[in-house]
Scaffold this active site. Structure first.
Site, PDB file in Angstrom:
ATOM      1  N   ARG A 175     -10.601  35.988  44.230  1.00  0.00           N
ATOM      2  CA  ARG A 175     -10.418  35.011  45.300  1.00  0.00           C
ATOM      3  C   ARG A 175     -10.026  33.626  44.765  1.00  0.00           C
ATOM      4  NH1 ARG A 175     -15.380  33.001  48.711  1.00  0.00           N
ATOM      5  NH2 ARG A 175     -16.283  34.840  47.753  1.00  0.00           N
ATOM      6  N   ASN A 219       1.831  12.340   4.491  1.00  0.00           N
ATOM      7  CA  ASN A 219       1.226  11.693   5.650  1.00  0.00           C
ATOM      8  C   ASN A 219       1.933  12.181   6.914  1.00  0.00           C
ATOM      9  OD1 ASN A 219      -0.204   8.496   6.061  1.00  0.00           O
ATOM     10  ND2 ASN A 219      -0.781   9.947   4.480  1.00  0.00           N
ATOM     11  N   PHE A 239      -0.998   7.995  11.390  1.00  0.00           N
ATOM     12  CA  PHE A 239      -1.302   9.340  10.891  1.00  0.00           C
ATOM     13  C   PHE A 239      -2.527   9.952  11.563  1.00  0.00           C
ATOM     14  CE2 PHE A 239      -3.021   6.066   7.974  1.00  0.00           C
ATOM     15  CZ  PHE A 239      -4.353   6.183   8.320  1.00  0.00           C
ATOM     16  N   GLU A 261     -11.694   6.329   4.541  1.00  0.00           N
ATOM     17  CA  GLU A 261     -11.254   7.083   5.721  1.00  0.00           C
ATOM     18  C   GLU A 261     -12.516   7.578   6.432  1.00  0.00           C
ATOM     19  OE1 GLU A 261      -8.779   9.853   3.664  1.00  0.00           O
ATOM     20  OE2 GLU A 261      -7.371   8.281   3.056  1.00  0.00           O
ATOM     21  N   TYR A 284       0.826  -1.212   0.000  1.00  0.00           N
ATOM     22  CA  TYR A 284       0.000   0.000   0.000  1.00  0.00           C
ATOM     23  C   TYR A 284       0.863   1.266   0.000  1.00  0.00           C
ATOM     24  CZ  TYR A 284      -2.736   3.956   1.444  1.00  0.00           C
ATOM     25  OH  TYR A 284      -3.287   5.216   1.479  1.00  0.00           O
ATOM     26  N   TYR A 292     -15.071  36.112  43.063  1.00  0.00           N
ATOM     27  CA  TYR A 292     -14.372  34.891  42.658  1.00  0.00           C
ATOM     28  C   TYR A 292     -13.217  35.166  41.692  1.00  0.00           C
ATOM     29  CZ  TYR A 292     -18.163  31.960  44.543  1.00  0.00           C
ATOM     30  OH  TYR A 292     -19.065  31.327  45.356  1.00  0.00           O
ATOM     31  N   HIS A 297      -3.016  16.879  -4.000  1.00  0.00           N
ATOM     32  CA  HIS A 297      -3.371  17.082  -2.597  1.00  0.00           C
ATOM     33  C   HIS A 297      -3.188  18.523  -2.126  1.00  0.00           C
ATOM     34  CE1 HIS A 297      -3.634  12.811  -2.600  1.00  0.00           C
ATOM     35  NE2 HIS A 297      -3.712  12.674  -1.301  1.00  0.00           N
TER      36      HIS A 297
END
Length: 487
Positions: A272, A187, A318, A402, A45, A269, A75
């Site tokens: 404090r 990746n 990844f 995915e 792969y 607050y 990409h």
């Protein structure tokens, strides 16, 4: 590699160089991968196949090099604002670190060219939007690495130029990518991790500033030191809570204002509970830092090449989930730091405890610091909306291959905005606290706070009557960013 080391490398302008051992690991892994490609009968792969849902398509040997270029070009789909150069620099450093372990199959010249980028302050143009944070940060890392092959754009010496023009100016030949290298470069979690690293470094700085500014506000508001008594915090011994109480006591040691008799039995607050709130933020920063320290020392591309075990494994390193959750957590913590700061601002301008309304001597004809609180409220409200956890969402990609993603990159860009928002709110509190403190004269705060006030007054004056305020806020932000802190 640690976050502290990253900060040192960036701030001091260190140059990078591979050790002999690292060179050998990179070369050994690449040689192993080449042998496996030459002898493997089954497809591997990302090495001899397509990517994502195209994993069933085998690629011929003479097309493996073109596959890498195609991968990077297709990409590079980034949108929106540019990632700031200081974060791109960290991203480059982390990509080099990850590839240097010798589990990615990159060639030595590819890693060395990334080092050339880093050492020559070449910042590839990377965009904020595009990564879903699961098959790695594919889109931003594509933009980061396109200039390796003469594509994309970089900022160099203050000018945006093409990757081809960069090569011409530097006398470089474009890198000829080998099989699997495109996937190794694209990746990984380096975009998410760079945002998280930058934010952690800034968060530590802002956390200290928040204590210092809160101490000034406490004295200016004529607050009590009782809530910072160590015995109180030892019975609820969170580390950050104890550290904050001790820090406030040190900051206000020998303060005339703190020692004077108090007519108020309790403080709100926002004063404090400074140890409890600021302390929880410190503990959050510490936790997130521990996670990021692991991530920046990891190999996060896919497949993982393990020469010692004679394995090339397609798995899921990844996936950004391990840091996506802490990124959201840190954003929430820093938003709270700004939220409690805004409440102290509100009290300082409220015209109580002997302070004039809106911190001017003649309110009415002067609006004074009224609208600084509006601005802080607006910023705090925006940060609250940014705290919707990105990691709670997932949209499947790559035709369902995915099918669960972390959205950690969106968390990182939101965290970036929350950090800047928190810095602005703390700067506005400093502006108000310094103004309020001078209405307490002739009494003085502690030596530490008075030194801070004197340094601050070199860039931001006491306001007698209404002035244009935004330059004072901007200079206050710069003061926080550049003024060194002792601890």
């Amino acid at each position: 590699m640690t976050l502290d080391k990253i900060e040192e490398i960036i701030l001091r302008g260190y140059k990078l160089e591979l050790s002999d051992d690292t060179r050998q690991r990179i070369v050994r892994c690449r040689e192993y991968l080449d042998r496996k490609i030459a002898t493997a009968e089954a497809p591997i792969y990302g090495v001899t196949t397509g990517f994502g849902s195209l994993c069933k398509i085998n690629i011929e040997a003479d097309q493996l090099a073109q596959l890498q270029i195609n991968l990077m070009m297709s990409h590079a789909c980034g949108c929106g604002e540019r990632v700031p150069n200081d974060i791109v620099k960290i991203m480059t450093l982390l990509k080099i670190q990850s590839l240097s372990y010798g589990y990615s199959g990159c060639k030595l010249d590819t890693v060395e060219r990334l080092i050339d980028f880093f050492n020559n302050d070449v910042c590839p143009v990377v965009y904020m939007q595009g990564s879903v944070g699961a098959s790695g940060d594919l889109v931003p890392l594509a933009h980061l690495c396109l200039p390796l092959v003469g594509l994309g754009e970089v900022e160099y010496q203050g000018e945006v130029i093409s990757g081809a023009e960069l090569n011409r100016r530097m006398g470089w030949e474009p890198i000829r990518l080998g099989s699997k290298e495109g996937l190794a470069l694209l990746n990984g979690t380096q975009n998410m991790a760079a945002f998280a690293s930058w934010a952690c470094i800034r968060a530590k700085h802002l956390s200290l500033w928040a204590d210092v500014i809160a101490a000034m506000s406490l004295d200016a508001y004529d607050g009590r030191l009782d809530p910072f008594t160590l015995a109180v915090h030892l019975v609820r011994p969170h580390a950050g809570q104890i550290a904050t109480a001790q820090h406030l006591n040190e900051l206000l040691r020998d303060s005339e204002l703190a020692r004077q008799p108090k007519t108020n039995v309790q403080d709100p607050y926002s004063f404090r509970c400074i140890p409890q709130v600021h302390g929880a933020v410190k503990d959050t920063v510490s936790y997130v830092k521990s996670v990021i320290d692991i991530e920046i020392n990891a190999t996060t591309d896919n497949p993982t090449v393990c020469p010692d075990d004679d394995l090339i494994i397609s798995a899921g390193n990844f996936h950004g989930e391990p840091i996506a959750l802490p990124i959201d957590f840190l954003a929430l913590a820093l938003s709270e730091l700004a939220s409690i700061s805004e409440r102290r601002i509100y009290k300082l301008v409220s015209g109580t405890r002997g302070l004039p309304s809106f911190l001017v001597a003649r309110p009415g004809v002067n609006s004074g610091f009224m609208i600084t609180q509006y601005t802080a409220a607006s910023i705090v409200s925006q940060s609250k909306t940014l705290c919707m956890p990105s990691s709670a969402d997932s949209i499947p990609t790559s035709q369902g291959q995915e099918d669960h993603v972390s959205m950690g990159a969106n968390g990182g860009t939101k965290l970036y905005r929350v950090v800047l928002n928190t810095e602005r709110v703390l700067a506005i509190e400093l502006l108000n606290a310094a103004q309020a403190l001078q209405f307490r004269r002739p009494l003085h705060s502690s030596p530490a706070i008075e030194r801070l006030l004197a340094d601050y007054r070199k860039v931001v004056p006491f306001i007698e009557c209404d002035e244009v305020m935004y330059p004072h806020i901007a200079r206050s932000v710069e003061f926080l960013r550049n003024e060194p802190l002792d601890s």
